[in-house]
Scaffold this active site. Structure first.
Site, PDB file in Angstrom:
ATOM      1  N   GLY A 152      50.297  38.695  48.872  1.00 20.90           N
ATOM      2  CA  GLY A 152      49.936  40.082  49.194  1.00 20.90           C
ATOM      3  C   GLY A 152      48.770  40.060  50.173  1.00 20.90           C
ATOM      4  N   ARG A 153      47.922  41.091  50.055  1.00 23.91           N
ATOM      5  CA  ARG A 153      46.786  41.182  50.983  1.00 23.91           C
ATOM      6  C   ARG A 153      45.870  39.966  50.849  1.00 23.91           C
ATOM      7  NH1 ARG A 153      46.965  47.098  49.485  1.00 23.91           N
ATOM      8  NH2 ARG A 153      46.429  46.274  47.445  1.00 23.91           N
ATOM      9  N   ARG A 231      43.485  37.062  38.269  1.00 22.05           N
ATOM     10  CA  ARG A 231      43.181  37.521  36.915  1.00 22.05           C
ATOM     11  C   ARG A 231      43.366  36.359  35.950  1.00 22.05           C
ATOM     12  NH1 ARG A 231      40.749  41.177  38.590  1.00 22.05           N
ATOM     13  NH2 ARG A 231      41.149  43.398  38.357  1.00 22.05           N
ATOM     14  N   ASP A 255      37.550  31.689  38.933  1.00 23.17           N
ATOM     15  CA  ASP A 255      36.593  32.793  38.999  1.00 23.17           C
ATOM     16  C   ASP A 255      36.898  33.840  37.927  1.00 23.17           C
ATOM     17  OD1 ASP A 255      34.429  34.275  40.270  1.00 23.17           O
ATOM     18  OD2 ASP A 255      35.964  35.662  41.016  1.00 23.17           O
ATOM     19  N   GLU A 260      37.046  37.933  29.644  1.00 20.29           N
ATOM     20  CA  GLU A 260      35.711  37.972  30.250  1.00 20.29           C
ATOM     21  C   GLU A 260      34.791  38.918  29.504  1.00 20.29           C
ATOM     22  OE1 GLU A 260      36.350  38.962  34.371  1.00 20.29           O
ATOM     23  OE2 GLU A 260      37.698  37.272  34.636  1.00 20.29           O
ATOM     24  N   HIS A 278      33.415  35.667  37.801  1.00 20.69           N
ATOM     25  CA  HIS A 278      34.129  36.775  38.452  1.00 20.69           C
ATOM     26  C   HIS A 278      33.285  37.389  39.585  1.00 20.69           C
ATOM     27  CE1 HIS A 278      37.454  39.979  37.744  1.00 20.69           C
ATOM     28  NE2 HIS A 278      37.059  39.997  39.005  1.00 20.69           N
TER      29      HIS A 278
END
Ligand code: 8YV
Length: 313
Positions: A152-153, A231, A255, A260, A278
């Protein structure tokens, strides 16, 4: 009369100023008694400023019966209860595009850190170990094969950067990106088997939960490196621990995590794992752009104008 908006988290100071100027802000992150806080705003809160991590669970949306808009500070909305949003006809917005570069940049950083063992090397130096011997060699990056799960982006921004490292770039995506010059692999296992560096860059949520399972992790292999800037839910974290224990994965740069800010104790014990809290979008410039877009969405909505970045629900 300013519209009443619940702030789920504290935003950068200049964004807080915009929020305070335009809305009557109710700071949920300061509340010691969450239920009492929600009861006190239930009759008036029309907006919710959220984040990618906090989202908007069903119970929270239900506690706010007057809610009309949820404006996220982040591109991911996997933590938002979409059926409830749809059922209630709530407008949902996110902050795409403005964070793409920084997230891709951190993907590159984690790849380089995990391959060249930069954080470990720094610890070695700081611990005075250089005085007693040289640091062990890392893995060469340039010219290797990169696999991207989700083009994707952010995946595309990663590919652009990896091309600068003369890499052969492959990807797996449910939607083939025929306009891009990268090789689509028939399955995640094929992608993993052929990648020196395997990037997780797809969206989170029920359809991608534990997509990177033990088989995929083992297919990345003893020389391969896993990088996750998407994620935590997409990677089976318990399987990742097992695979690392078996020394069946070369290294990992992570990350994001399943729960979390809790990171499994065991993950902290592996020397070949680089972990960050993150921070992919966390630069002053990007956080300001995300905050501005989050505010623009809220301001446009309450002015009766089309919101700039609505999520189709
Ligand atoms: C943020 C994110 O760190 O964009 C997302 O989906 O997860 C991140 O950019 C997050 O929104 C802040 O909590």
């Amino acid at each position: 009369m300013k519209p009443d908006v619940v702030l789920i988290a504290q935003y950068p100071p200049q964004i807080m100023a915009v929020l305070e100027d335009n809305f009557t802000c109710h700071k949920m992150y300061e509340a010691t008694d969450r239920d009492a806080f929600l009861a006190s705003v239930a009759g008036k809160a029309r907006g919710l400023a959220s984040t990618g991590v906090h989202g908007a669970p069903r119970a929270l949306i239900q506690a706010l019966p007057k809610l009309e808009i949820i404006s996220g500070f982040g591109v991911g909305y996997d933590a938002v209860d979409l059926p409830t949003v749809k059922e209630r006809g709530i407008v949902l917005t996110n902050t795409p595009n403005v964070l793409t570069d920084c997230v891709a940049d951190l993907g590159m950083t984690l790849m380089l850190d995990a391959a060249r063992r930069v954080p470990q090397a720094e610890r070695f130096l700081r611990d005075g170990k250089w005085l007693k011997g040289n640091y062990p060699a890392g893995v060469k990056v340039t010219g290797k094969r990169a696999g991207i799960c989700g083009l994707g982006r952010i995946g595309s921004a990663l590919a652009k950067r990896l091309a600068g490292f003369d890499m052969e770039i492959m990807y797996y995506d449910i939607e083939p990106k025929t306009n891009l010059p990268y090789r689509l692999m028939p399955s995640l296992i094929d992608l993993a088997e052929n990648s020196d560096f395997f990037f997780v860059a797809c969206y989170g949520g029920p359809t991608t939960r534990k997509l990177i399972d033990e088989k995929v992790l083992r297919a990345i292999g003893t020389k391969g490196i896993l990088v996750n800037i998407a994620r935590g839910s997409i990677v089976d974290e318990a399987a990742l621990v097992r695979v690392l224990e078996d020394k069946a994965l070369g290294a990992a740069g992570l990350d994001v995590f399943e729960d979390e800010p809790n990171v499994p104790e065991k993950l902290l014990t592996f020397d070949n794992v680089v972990l960050t809290p993150h921070i992919a979008s966390n630069t002053n410039e990007t956080r300001a752009a995300m905050g501005n877009l989050m505010c623009e969405n809220l301001i446009a909505y309450f002015a009766g104008k089309p919101v700039p970045t609505r999520v189709p629900v």
